[in-house]
Enzyme design. Structure first.
Site, PDB file in Angstrom:
ATOM      1  N   HIS A  51       0.862  -1.188   0.000  1.00  0.00           N
ATOM      2  CA  HIS A  51       0.000   0.000   0.000  1.00  0.00           C
ATOM      3  C   HIS A  51       0.897   1.236   0.000  1.00  0.00           C
ATOM      4  CE1 HIS A  51       1.078   0.146   4.208  1.00  0.00           C
ATOM      5  NE2 HIS A  51       0.523  -1.045   4.430  1.00  0.00           N
ATOM      6  N   HIS A  54       4.036   1.368   2.296  1.00  0.00           N
ATOM      7  CA  HIS A  54       5.237   0.747   1.730  1.00  0.00           C
ATOM      8  C   HIS A  54       5.806   1.653   0.627  1.00  0.00           C
ATOM      9  CE1 HIS A  54       2.756  -2.893   2.957  1.00  0.00           C
ATOM     10  NE2 HIS A  54       3.863  -3.111   3.625  1.00  0.00           N
ATOM     11  N   GLY A 164       9.061   1.507   8.737  1.00  0.00           N
ATOM     12  CA  GLY A 164       7.998   2.470   9.023  1.00  0.00           C
ATOM     13  C   GLY A 164       7.836   2.704  10.517  1.00  0.00           C
TER      14      GLY A 164
HETATM   15  P1  AMP Z   1       4.834  -5.084   6.556  1.00  0.00           P
HETATM   16  O1  AMP Z   1       4.657  -5.435   5.110  1.00  0.00           O
HETATM   17  O2  AMP Z   1       3.559  -4.875   7.289  1.00  0.00           O
HETATM   18  O3  AMP Z   1       5.794  -6.009   7.262  1.00  0.00           O
HETATM   19  O4  AMP Z   1       5.540  -3.658   6.564  1.00  0.00           O
HETATM   20  C1  AMP Z   1       6.744  -3.446   5.876  1.00  0.00           C
HETATM   21  C2  AMP Z   1       7.276  -2.100   6.273  1.00  0.00           C
HETATM   22  O5  AMP Z   1       6.322  -1.102   5.925  1.00  0.00           O
HETATM   23  C3  AMP Z   1       7.517  -1.987   7.778  1.00  0.00           C
HETATM   24  O6  AMP Z   1       8.720  -1.259   8.003  1.00  0.00           O
HETATM   25  C4  AMP Z   1       6.320  -1.199   8.249  1.00  0.00           C
HETATM   26  O7  AMP Z   1       6.538  -0.453   9.422  1.00  0.00           O
HETATM   27  C5  AMP Z   1       6.087  -0.279   7.063  1.00  0.00           C
HETATM   28  N1  AMP Z   1       4.723   0.247   7.052  1.00  0.00           N
HETATM   29  C6  AMP Z   1       3.581  -0.461   7.220  1.00  0.00           C
HETATM   30  N2  AMP Z   1       2.515   0.364   7.221  1.00  0.00           N
HETATM   31  C7  AMP Z   1       3.001   1.621   7.060  1.00  0.00           C
HETATM   32  C8  AMP Z   1       2.413   2.924   6.992  1.00  0.00           C
HETATM   33  N3  AMP Z   1       1.099   3.102   7.090  1.00  0.00           N
HETATM   34  N4  AMP Z   1       3.219   3.988   6.814  1.00  0.00           N
HETATM   35  C9  AMP Z   1       4.574   3.830   6.717  1.00  0.00           C
HETATM   36  N5  AMP Z   1       5.187   2.635   6.774  1.00  0.00           N
HETATM   37  C10 AMP Z   1       4.423   1.540   6.942  1.00  0.00           C
END
Ligand code: AMP
Length: 302
Positions: A51, A54, A164
């Site tokens: 999204h 990312h 994030g």
């Molecule tokens: P995930 O795919 O959920 O493991 O997230 C991958 C990376 O994207 C991690 O570093 C998360 O913290 C970051 N992330 C997830 N959601 C958001 C968001 N809304 N804003 C910024 N970074 C995000």
């Protein structure tokens, strides 16, 4: 065979204009070759179902680096036995298309067996910031995160990795691991991207029913209230009570709503130190987390 999923052992495949690499050794060789050519490499680890949150990490990596690697790997070891590993969304082709459109050079999408070989017996254990909150409610979660991040950093020896702020405790755990193990990589933490009503973007938002989606804004509302009361000098107990009130009013089943030291997550916040408000709750079968940094408050006189 699904053309979007070449198996380990095949050469890297180009999908939607991005190179998809499944083999850790080849991935490592490609990054090292780029660096030998003088290129700075950025790395954005993800579990896919991408999204705009990312996307902002990728954009910031592209702004700072010559080449960007994004990994797409749903890491089994960070899910508990009753959690959503099997139903976690995996729109791999769409993820690759998005990453290609942003200008990512490689998607690293390893097979589970190449990160966790049969009979594997090694894991990274993190204490300290990994212990409270998510660590308490999700036993083994941060060991799973630290283990896979360490393994990913070996396969992608980038100059900088971007995470994030949305997963605040995770950033502390990763920073601590990098420091304690002396891993040669910079960690950069990027701001949380939100929907227009304040809900933090998350791959798990897709699970929410329309009614729960509306109620989910309570997490952000509770954090805004925390920031306002913190700024007005309220004590932590009163702020946490106000957060809980907002969440309860919207029918969020609260896992925690807390104001703690920003860097240690300790409940004692030294005067003049920054804090963070952390919230986690469940709506139906969906569990959401969010947080808000709180700037240092002026020390009391005397
Ligand atoms: P995930 O795919 O959920 O493991 O997230 C991958 C990376 O994207 C991690 O570093 C998360 O913290 C970051 N992330 C997830 N959601 C958001 C968001 N809304 N804003 C910024 N970074 C995000």
């Amino acid at each position: 065979m699904n053309p979007a999923k070449p198996s380990t052992g095949t050469a890297a495949a180009a999908i939607s204009g991005v190179v998809v690499e499944r083999d850790p050794a080849r991935m490592r060789a490609a990054v090292l070759a780029a660096q030998r050519g003088g290129r700075r490499v950025g790395f954005v680890p993800t579990m896919g179902a991408l999204h705009a949150g990312h996307g902002s990490l990728v954009a910031q990596a592209l702004a700072r680096c010559d080449d960007v690697v994004a990994s797409v790997f749903v890491n089994p070891s960070q899910f508990g036995p009753t959690e959503d590993f099997s139903r976690y969304p995996r729109p791999f082709a769409a993820d690759c298309a998005l990453l290609a459109s942003q200008g990512v050079r490689w998607v690293f999408a390893p097979e589970t067996e190449s990160l966790y070989p049969a009979g594997h017996a090694t894991a990274v254990v993190v204490t300290g910031p990994a212990e409270p909150f998510e660590g308490m409610l999700r036993p083994g979660h941060f060991s799973g995160v630290a283990t896979v991040v360490c393994r990913l950093f070996l396969a992608v020896p980038a100059d900088v990795a971007l995470f994030g702020a949305k997963d605040w405790q995770q950033t502390l755990v990763v920073r601590r691991m990098v420091r304690d193990l002396g891993l040669p990589i910079e960690i950069e933490v990027c701001p949380t991207v939100r929907e227009s009503d304040g809900l933090a973007l998350s791959s798990r938002n897709a699970y929410l029913s329309p009614a729960d989606r509306q109620r989910a804004v309570a997490l952000h509302e509770s954090l805004c209230q925390a920031a306002a009361l913190w700024g007005a000098g309220q004590d932590v107990t009163a702020i946490e009570a106000a957060m809980r009130h907002i969440l309860e009013q919207r029918g969020v089943s609260i896992d925690y709503a807390a104001v703690v030291d920003r860097d240690t997550l300790a409940t004692q916040i030294p005067p003049g130190s920054p804090a963070v408000a952390l919230v986690a709750g469940r709506l139906g079968t969906t569990r959401l987390i969010d947080n808000q940094e709180l700037p240092p408050r002026p020390r009391p006189p005397g």
